[in-house]
Structure formats: structure tokens, C-alpha cells
Design a protein around this motif. Structure first.
Motif, PDB file in Angstrom:
ATOM      1  N   MET B 165      30.711-153.314  71.011  1.00  0.00           N
ATOM      2  CA  MET B 165      29.625-152.740  71.820  1.00  0.00           C
ATOM      3  C   MET B 165      28.758-151.776  71.016  1.00  0.00           C
ATOM      4  SD  MET B 165      30.857-152.034  75.682  1.00  0.00           S
ATOM      5  CE  MET B 165      32.189-150.957  75.235  1.00  0.00           C
ATOM      6  N   PHE B 166      29.402-150.983  70.176  1.00  0.00           N
ATOM      7  CA  PHE B 166      28.653-149.928  69.485  1.00  0.00           C
ATOM      8  C   PHE B 166      28.490-150.210  67.997  1.00  0.00           C
ATOM      9  CE2 PHE B 166      30.678-147.726  73.125  1.00  0.00           C
ATOM     10  CZ  PHE B 166      29.513-147.420  73.810  1.00  0.00           C
ATOM     11  N   ARG B 168      25.997-151.263  66.143  1.00  0.00           N
ATOM     12  CA  ARG B 168      24.791-150.690  65.519  1.00  0.00           C
ATOM     13  C   ARG B 168      24.917-149.184  65.352  1.00  0.00           C
ATOM     14  NH1 ARG B 168      21.661-154.036  69.125  1.00  0.00           N
ATOM     15  NH2 ARG B 168      21.143-152.189  70.324  1.00  0.00           N
ATOM     16  N   GLN B 169      25.432-148.526  66.390  1.00  0.00           N
ATOM     17  CA  GLN B 169      25.557-147.076  66.339  1.00  0.00           C
ATOM     18  C   GLN B 169      26.545-146.663  65.240  1.00  0.00           C
ATOM     19  OE1 GLN B 169      25.273-148.858  68.983  1.00  0.00           O
ATOM     20  NE2 GLN B 169      23.724-147.895  70.269  1.00  0.00           N
ATOM     21  N   GLN B 171      27.406-148.422  62.615  1.00  0.00           N
ATOM     22  CA  GLN B 171      26.840-148.771  61.312  1.00  0.00           C
ATOM     23  C   GLN B 171      25.809-147.728  60.877  1.00  0.00           C
ATOM     24  OE1 GLN B 171      23.729-151.634  61.373  1.00  0.00           O
ATOM     25  NE2 GLN B 171      24.444-152.692  59.529  1.00  0.00           N
ATOM     26  N   LEU B 172      24.889-147.412  61.789  1.00  0.00           N
ATOM     27  CA  LEU B 172      23.794-146.519  61.421  1.00  0.00           C
ATOM     28  C   LEU B 172      24.285-145.088  61.165  1.00  0.00           C
ATOM     29  CD1 LEU B 172      20.812-146.269  60.907  1.00  0.00           C
ATOM     30  CD2 LEU B 172      20.426-145.915  63.325  1.00  0.00           C
ATOM     31  N   SER B 174      27.127-144.275  60.056  1.00  0.00           N
ATOM     32  CA  SER B 174      27.863-144.255  58.792  1.00  0.00           C
ATOM     33  C   SER B 174      26.895-144.313  57.617  1.00  0.00           C
ATOM     34  CB  SER B 174      28.818-145.451  58.694  1.00  0.00           C
ATOM     35  OG  SER B 174      29.664-145.500  59.801  1.00  0.00           O
ATOM     36  N   PHE B 175      25.814-145.054  57.794  1.00  0.00           N
ATOM     37  CA  PHE B 175      24.906-145.319  56.676  1.00  0.00           C
ATOM     38  C   PHE B 175      23.832-144.240  56.539  1.00  0.00           C
ATOM     39  CE2 PHE B 175      21.087-147.638  55.035  1.00  0.00           C
ATOM     40  CZ  PHE B 175      21.561-147.793  53.752  1.00  0.00           C
ATOM     41  N   ASP B 176      23.229-143.840  57.634  1.00  0.00           N
ATOM     42  CA  ASP B 176      22.137-142.881  57.573  1.00  0.00           C
ATOM     43  C   ASP B 176      22.120-142.023  58.844  1.00  0.00           C
ATOM     44  OD1 ASP B 176      19.829-141.469  57.253  1.00  0.00           O
ATOM     45  OD2 ASP B 176      18.538-143.191  56.849  1.00  0.00           O
ATOM     46  N   PRO B 177      23.000-141.016  58.903  1.00  0.00           N
ATOM     47  CA  PRO B 177      23.110-140.215  60.131  1.00  0.00           C
ATOM     48  C   PRO B 177      21.803-139.512  60.498  1.00  0.00           C
ATOM     49  CG  PRO B 177      24.356-139.237  58.328  1.00  0.00           C
ATOM     50  CD  PRO B 177      23.946-140.597  57.874  1.00  0.00           C
ATOM     51  N   MET B 179      18.666-140.669  60.194  1.00  0.00           N
ATOM     52  CA  MET B 179      17.840-141.573  60.988  1.00  0.00           C
ATOM     53  C   MET B 179      18.477-141.807  62.352  1.00  0.00           C
ATOM     54  SD  MET B 179      16.658-145.498  60.538  1.00  0.00           S
ATOM     55  CE  MET B 179      15.845-146.250  61.952  1.00  0.00           C
ATOM     56  N   ILE B 183      16.560-141.398  66.112  1.00  0.00           N
ATOM     57  CA  ILE B 183      16.258-142.389  67.151  1.00  0.00           C
ATOM     58  C   ILE B 183      17.141-142.181  68.371  1.00  0.00           C
ATOM     59  CG2 ILE B 183      15.409-144.107  65.517  1.00  0.00           C
ATOM     60  CD1 ILE B 183      18.013-145.669  66.027  1.00  0.00           C
ATOM     61  N   LEU B 232      28.466-155.591  56.600  1.00  0.00           N
ATOM     62  CA  LEU B 232      29.494-154.886  57.346  1.00  0.00           C
ATOM     63  C   LEU B 232      30.209-155.781  58.349  1.00  0.00           C
ATOM     64  CD1 LEU B 232      30.980-152.326  57.916  1.00  0.00           C
ATOM     65  CD2 LEU B 232      29.130-151.589  59.400  1.00  0.00           C
TER      66      LEU B 232
END
Ligand SMILES: Nc1ncnc2c1ncn2[C@@H]1O[C@H](COP(=O)(O)OP(=O)(O)O)[C@@H](O)[C@H]1O
Ligand SMILES: [Mg+2]
Lengths: 274, 507
Positions: B165-166, B168-169, B171-172, B174-177, B179, B183, B232
Motif C-alpha cells: 500500500m505504501f 511509494r511513500q 521508497q520516496l 528512503s530516497f529523498d525525505p 522532497m 509533497i 526497488l
């Protein structure tokens, strides 16, 4: 030229902003209002709080006191109106992610958590990659690109987000002259579409050519205005202290010469001649 | 159906452990992917070490307050609490003292583990506690019961649901907190969610591999998958598969050897990781080694270009090229193939020719070689060593290096053997702005700006000039203006006059 629909409301308004990570504030009582449609440079020595200012405008660091407003609204309430290109050194280039997936991240903000990414999102991501001429690398892992290409991938992510405001942290650091030119082109194009951009920049020599407005920062805001107003030798030597002499030695120009050069005619980059 | 019944009769006692192990391995590996990407391995370790104290605390509390025996829920909760306290203490110690994180981790993990061990070993308390320390340390998957089966099922379902479910959240953040925050992703909440997931998988993993080894269930399969995949979502699926595979392999290895399954599962995991490290198709050592062996050294390519350029024929037989280069034939042939692919060479039958791009690159290298020779000569290198030394040094030929040497040597025109050094045509492109000290005799240029006030009356921006001859052993420059006057310049003065070239060939 940029539209003047919302001249009254500044794109970014920072009021009495103080941010700290420890006992010493990284930013102290910074206030500024950035008008829409301008290309704004942020200059200042290392550790002067440039990245912190960017992160505060993005709502990532919480101010100890003060406020940040984006297009008139409190930063905590706006979502996705501001796009971000991180400093190269702060990205994990070994992260298992491809160029296209990074560009697609630009679309994440337009989706609620239960919604899937649509065909249209992929198309927008691909178009953004095309704009920065990175389409042929879209399946590459991001660590397997040159420095300039890596920078362009994050530019594509910002473009895919289609935000009104772009914040870029040292996009010109460690890229070759060709990429520097390409990035600058994307920025000036974006300005023509009326976007507001804040760019952290380390090179005083080009700062006067590239930007409409400059912010001179060292914990406090030392100056904010046109390049001519900000690049005053006295101000700069205050902020850069002894380091300015090193800078002069490195570039083989005295500060006066650099400033002179910035004012030379024929260095116009689309700015109106007033 | 026959074999199944048979298997059930003979190995019925293995079914529950196998199901629990499969579920837990899957959950551990999936969470492990995020753990290693966020560099949080220490988090899973802290929670594992704190478990003993937490379990003992939960056990004692229930026993003393309510008089009930081992209550799974209380023990779980105790373990989670103890884990959170440990992680908090590590952060606290690092923040308030000069002790660095690795030391703080060492102190707090052992301290909290010792606290649990102390309580168990105490006579007064120990009589209430029926925890098998041995199994706590090496795991006891064989003896899992129905409650463990339920817990494993719920934990795994929860983890899989959260990650799906999460995605994208997770991933993002972890990768670029940064950004992610901009959003509107609740970064801190996602961090807590991940910490909670970690606690859950560690606590359920302890039953399989024990407190010391449970970290391996979490991070080892994920690390193997990290070496294998560039995306990922694929990494997560692969980690789950590897985790489950290693569990089964380790389980039956232990069964066959009559050993305890926990260590055996970890051994297969580590073995698999080491194998991946060597054999991974993209990031493996073997590929890396092979790639390096097969790579054509840049030096040989440069030597090939140099040999063709120096021969001063248009078409040069390949055999002549090979003869001039001190390297083995296959390597030279590979270099030639590479150069053809890079569009620097043309091939016709057994002969080679430089393309215009190749000629340019060759001239650039020749310039580097001759500048290095001049430099060595000035340094007092004996004449018979000049060529050999310069040949080694010429592979340092990036523009900045060569420009620096060229300027320091006063932009020499000839090398020590009297051959002409090619001009700096890379910087000296048409329309790009350069210092006039790079202007050779016969080149035309337009003045852009003059930074020496003493020259400003004779040389004006916009005026066309022709490079004149050097005098006084090459240390005086001259520029010929349009009205035929000659302006003599020192090196510094020539550096102060900026020009751009207006014709590509000398007049
Ligand atoms: N996450 C952090 N934790 C603690 N201190 C920080 C953190 N980020 C920045 N700082 C400190 O805040 C100050 C400003 O940093 P930064 O905004 O990154 O400066 P700049 O981008 O101008 O180099 C520096 O002294 C830096 O050490
Ligand atoms: Mg910074």
C-alpha cells in the motif's frame, strides 16, 4: 515575459525565520519576499545555511520561530507546489532506482496513497526526460551516469512535477561547462513560463550573470536585491572574511574586476534592459 | 495424494516449523530491504538484544501482578518497549556526549542484554521465569506452536500489506525525505511505521534464529538482492525469495546434520550472500574482474592514435601500427576495434586511417606528449630519457593539466627535439574567448577585452589582429593590427588581452 496576474502575492514569503539543529542557529531572523517569475540566486560561504533555507521553504525542517508562506499559504498546508533538486552530495547514488523512476517521482505528489500511477504520469515523466535530453538513459540505474547527467535527471523530476516554484541546491557544482549551459537554458526557459526559481550557487563570478536577484546569506541575511546591490565588495568581504582573497587568487581576478565584468554590456541573458 | 500423506505421517512435526519459517523469512527480508537502504541495521540489532530484557520484564510483570504464566502478548510488548528504549538511549548518548554512535551502540546493547540475563540468573527472580536461554540465543523453530503460527501469519500479512500500500511513500522517504516532505508525505510517521515493522519482524524472527542471529534474517537476503537488482520493487521480491530459499535450505541442512536450524539458516544466507558477491551479473567481483581484464587500457588507444599520426601517411597498415607499440597483439587489436567504434579510426582492408575526429584527438595527445617533453627538458631530464618519460606522462593529458604546463613553460612553440608543438586548438575554438598568448603566428583573431591599461590605447575591443612572430627566444609576443602596426607584448601582457579566433585555419 512572465505574466503579472499575481504580482501582489510573492511566490515565497519568509518571515523572521530562525532554524537550529543545535545551540547555534543555522538561520537567524531571515525575512524575504521573492516575487513570482524571478530567477533568484542564494550565495554565501560553506555552512552558511543555504541548504537549510531551501529545506525550510520545502517544509522539511521546522522553524524554531517564524513562518514560510508559499503563494500566500502556510508551507505546512501546501503540497507539491514546490519542486526540489537536491545537492548532488546528499543523494544516495547506489539506491536501486532507475532514471525513469526518479522522473516519475515528480508525479507522486499528484496522487493519493491508494491511487496508482497512470499512463499519463508515465508520459509526463518521459516528456520531462526528453526535455533534458536523458530519454536514452531512462532504464539506467542513477549511479551509472556522469555528474552532469545525474543533475539533469533531477531537473527532469522537477519538470515532471510541473510546480510553480523550483528550488535547486547547487545544480552547477561539479558539472562541465556544456551541462552548466544546458541547465541554465532549462532555467531561463522555465522563467519564461513564469516559474519562480531559487538556486543555491557557489560561484560569485557567474552569479551576477545568471540571476535576477541575489540573496547573500550567512546565518543571517546580509543582502537581498539585484546582483549590483548585493555584490558590494564591502558586504562580500564581511561575509566571506579571509576566504575572499583565496577566491581572488583562484580566479586570477580581483573582486572589482569580477563585478565589472558582471556589468559589462552584451552579457544580457534575456533580462529586460531597464 | 499418496506421497503427501506419507510425508505427513513421517514428517508431520516439520510442517508447522516450515510454514512459520517461510512466513517469517519473507517478512524479515522485505523489511530488511528498507533497513539496509536507510542504513538502519543497528536498529534491528538493538531490538533483538533488548528482547531478553523485554521478555523477562513482560514475563515478570504478568507473573507478579496477575499470577499468570508466560503471556505471549506481554512478552512481545516488553520486547518492543525495551527495543525502543535501547534505540533512544543510543541516540541520547550520542547527542549529549562526545562518544560516537558505534561505541554508544556497543554499550547500550550489551547493557540491556545483561540486564535481562542478570534477572534470569537471579535466584529470587529466576524461579518465576521459565525461559530457555539456550533456545533464546540460537532459536527454536522446531518447537513452534499454534500461537506462533498465528503471530507469524498476522505479522507477515501486515508487512506485505504495508509495503504494497505504501510502496511509494516508503521508497520516496528512503530516497529523498526532503522532497517527500514537500509533497506532503508524513516523513516522521513513515519512519515510525518502519520502526514498528522492524520490531515486529525481529521479534518474530527470534523464534527462528535466536537473538544474536536474527539480524541476519533481516539484512542478509536484502543485501544479496541489493547486489542483484537495480530497482526497488524487484529487489524486494528477490529478497523475499532468497530469504525463503535460504530458510528451507538451512532447515534441511540442519535436519540432515542433526544440528540446530537457526545457525544453519544463517550460514546458508551468508553463503548465498558471498556467492552473490562473487557471481552477481552486474555488481559481482567476477564481472568486475573480467571487465577490468577485458577493458582496453586508454594508454594503448592513445598509443595507436599517436603511431598513426606520427607515421604521416594517410592509410597505415595495421601491422606497422602493431610494431610500434609495446603491448601484446590482442590488446592492440581490441584497442583498434574500440577506436573504430568510437569513430576515431577508419578501416579499409588491413589499413587504418584517422577520421577527422581521430586526427584531432591524436593532435591533442601529440601536444600533450611534446609539452611533457619540454617540461622534462626544462627540469633537466637527460635527453635520452625524455621520450620514454614523456611517453609515460602523456597519459595525464586532461586539458587543465596541459594548459597549466603550457602556461608555466611560456607557451613553447617547439619541443626539445625541434618538432612543432600543435597549438591549443581545443581552447582555441572559433568564437570561444581565450588569452592572446595562445595565438600563434598567422592566426587571425578579434579582440574582446584588454585588461592591461597600458595597452588599451593600441589594442581596442572589436579590432582584428593577426598573430605575429615571437621574438627573444619565444618570450615576447607580437600582434599585428589592421593598420600594419606591430604591438610587442610580454607573456603577462599577452595574457591580459582576450581574443576570439575568427578563422579556423591560419591566414
Ligand atoms: N541535519 C543537520 N544536523 C545538524 N546540523 C546541521 C544539519 N544540517 C546542517 N547543519 C548545520 O547547519 C549549518 C548550515 O548548514 P547548511 O544549511 O547545509 O549550509 P550550506 O548549505 O550553506 O553549506 C552548518 O553549520 C551545518 O553544520
Ligand atoms: Mg549546502
Amino acid at each position: 515575459m512572465s505574466s503579472s496576474k499575481s504580482v501582489s502575492k510573492p511566490a515565497i514569503e519568509v518571515q523572521n525565520l530562525t532554524v537550529s539543529y543545535g545551540p547555534v542557529p543555522a538561520l537567524l531572523d531571515v525575512s524575504l519576499a521573492i516575487p513570482a517569475g524571478k530567477l533568484v540566486g542564494v550565495i554565501g560561504p560553506n555552512g552558511s545555511g543555504k541548504s537549510t533555507l531551501i529545506k525550510a521553504i520545502l517544509g522539511f525542517v521546522k522553524p524554531d520561530i517564524g513562518s514560510v508562506k508559499i503563494l500566500g499559504e502556510d508551507v505546512a498546508r501546501v503540497k507539491g507546489r514546490v519542486a526540489y533538486v537536491p545537492q548532488r552530495g546528499s543523494v544516495d547514488w547506489d539506491f536501486p532506482i532507475t532514471v525513469r523512476e526518479v522522473a516519475l517521482m515528480g508525479r507522486y505528489g499528484s496522487k493519493r496513497w491508494w491511487q496508482d500511477m497512470s499512463k499519463n504520469d508515465y508520459a509526463l515523466a518521459d516528456r520531462a526526460l526528453q526535455q533534458v535530453r536523458m530519454s536514452e538513459f531512462s532504464r539506467r540505474q542513477i549511479g551509472q551516469l556522469s555528474g552532469g547527467q545525474q543533475q539533469r535527471v533531477f531537473m527532469a523530476r522537477a519538470l515532471a512535477q510541473d510546480a510553480d516554484i523550483l528550488l535547486l541546491d547547487e545544480p552547477f557544482a561539479g558539472v562541465d561547462a556544456a551541462t552548466e549551459g544546458a541547465i541554465l537554458n532549462v532555467l531561463t526557459e522555465a522563467r519564461q513560463k513564469g516559474k519562480t526559481m531559487v538556486v543555491v550557487h557557489h560561484d560569485l563570478e557567474t552569479a551576477c550573470e545568471y540571476f535576477d536577484l541575489l540573496i547573500l546569506l550567512k546565518q543571517r541575511m546580509f543582502a537581498f536585491g539585484s546582483p549590483e546591490q548585493v555584490l558590494e565588495p564591502e558586504l562580500l568581504s564581511d561575509v566571506y572574511e579571509g576566504k575572499l582573497r583565496v577566491f581572488e587568487a583562484l580566479t586570477n581576478h580581483t573582486l572589482e574586476e569580477v563585478l565589472q565584468k558582471g556589468r559589462l554590456p552584451g552579457k544580457e541573458d534575456g533580462r529586460s534592459p531597464e | 495424494m499418496d506421497w503427501l500423506t506419507e510425508f505427513h505421517l513421517a514428517n508431520g512435526h516439520l510442517i508447522k516449523p516450515l510454514v512459520v519459517g517461510t512466513l517469517v523469512s519473507l517478512a524479515c527480508s522485505v523489511v530488511g530491504c528498507f533497513i539496509i537502504l536507510r542504513r538502519l541495521s543497528f536498529l534491528s540489532d538493538a531490538i533483538a538484544h533488548a528482547m531478553l530484557a523485554g521478555v523477562v520484564g513482560g514475563y515478570l510483570l504478568m507473573k507478579l501482578l496477575f499470577g499468570t504464566e508466560a503471556h505471549v502478548g506481554a512478552m512481545l510488548l516488553g520486547a518492543l518497549l525495551a527495543g525502543v528504549v535501547t534505540v533512544g538511549m543510543v541516540g541520547f548518548v550520542t547527542r549529549v556526549s562526545r562518544v560516537k554512535q558505534d561505541t554508544a551502540i556497543g554499550i547500550m546493547y550489551t547493557g540491556i542484554f545483561a540486564l535481562g540475563a542478570f534477572a534470569i540468573s537471579m535466584k529470587s527472580l529466576g524461579q518465576y521465569i521459565h525461559i530457555d536461554i539456550y533456545h533464546f540465543i540460537v532459536g527454536s523453530v522446531i518447537s513452534v506452536g499454534n500461537s506462533e503460527l498465528w503471530i507469524a501469519g498476522l505479522v507477515t500479512a501486515f508487512i506485505v500489506a504495508v509495503v504494497m500500500m505504501f510502496f511509494r511513500q516508503l521508497q520516496l522517504t528512503s530516497f529523498d525525505p526532503v522532497m517527500a516532505a514537500s509533497i506532503g508525505v508524513p516523513v516522521v510517521a513513515v519512519d515510525y511505521l518502519l520502526t514498528a515493522c522492524t520490531s515486529l519482524v525481529v521479534v518474530s524472527g527470534v523464534r527462528i534464529a535466536g537473538v544474536i542471529l536474527v539480524v541476519a534474517l533481516v539484512i542478509t537476503p536484502a543485501a544479496s538482492a541489493y547486489l542483484l537488482f537495480d530497482r526497488l520493487n524487484r529487489m524486494i521480491v528477490a529478497a523475499a525469495a532468497i530469504g525463503i530459499g535460504c530458510f528451507w535450505a538451512g532447515f534441511f541442512l540442519a535436519h540432515a546434520a542433526g544440528a540446530s536450524p537457526g545457525p544453519s539458516i544463517v550460514i546458508t544466507g551468508t553463503g548465498f550472500f558471498l556467492a552473490t558477491l562473487v557471481f552477481a551479473p552486474k555488481y559481482g567481483l567476477l564481472v568486475d574482474w573480467n571487465r577490468r581484464r577485458r577493458a582496453v587500457p586508454q594508454e594503448i588507444k592513445e598509443d595507436v592514435l599517436g603511431a598513426i599520426l606520427r607515421s604521416e601517411q594517410e592509410w597505415v597498415p595495421i601491422n606497422d601500427v602493431v610494431r610500434h607499440i609495446a603491448s601484446n597483439k590482442p590488446k592492440i587489436r581490441r584497442a583498434i576495434i574500440h577506436l573504430i567504434r568510437q569513430d576515431l579510426l577508419d578501416q579499409k582492408g588491413t589499413e587504418l586511417r584517422l577520421t577527422s575526429q581521430g586526427r584531432r584527438e591524436g593532435r591533442r595527445l601529440l601536444r600533450a606528449h611534446r609539452i611533457w617533453e619540454t617540461y622534462l627538458d626544462r627540469m633537466g631530464t637527460p635527453a635520452n630519457e625524455l621520450h620514454g618519460q614523456a611517453h609515460k606522462l602523456e597519459h595525464m593529458n586532461d586539458e587543465q593539466t596541459i594548459d597549466y604546463l603550457d602556461d608555466k613553460l611560456g607557451h613553447p612553440l617547439k619541443d626539445p627535439h625541434g618538432s612543432t608543438i600543435p597549438e591549443d586548438f581545443v581552447d582555441f575554438e572559433e568564437l570561444s574567448e581565450v588569452r592572446s598568448s595562445l595565438l600563434r603566428e598567422g592566426f587571425r583573431a578579434e579582440i574582446v577585452r584588454v585588461e592591461d591599461v597600458t595597452l588599451q590605447d593600441r589594442l581596442r575591443p572589436g579590432a582584428k589582429v593577426l598573430g605575429g612572430p615571437r621574438s627573444a627566444d619565444g618570450i615576447r609576443w607580437s600582434l599585428i593590427t589592421e593598420d600594419g602596426a606591430t604591438v610587442e607584448l610580454s607573456h603577462d601582457q599577452a595574457d591580459a588581452v582576450f581574443v576570439h579566433r575568427v578563422e579556423s585555419e591560419p591566414a
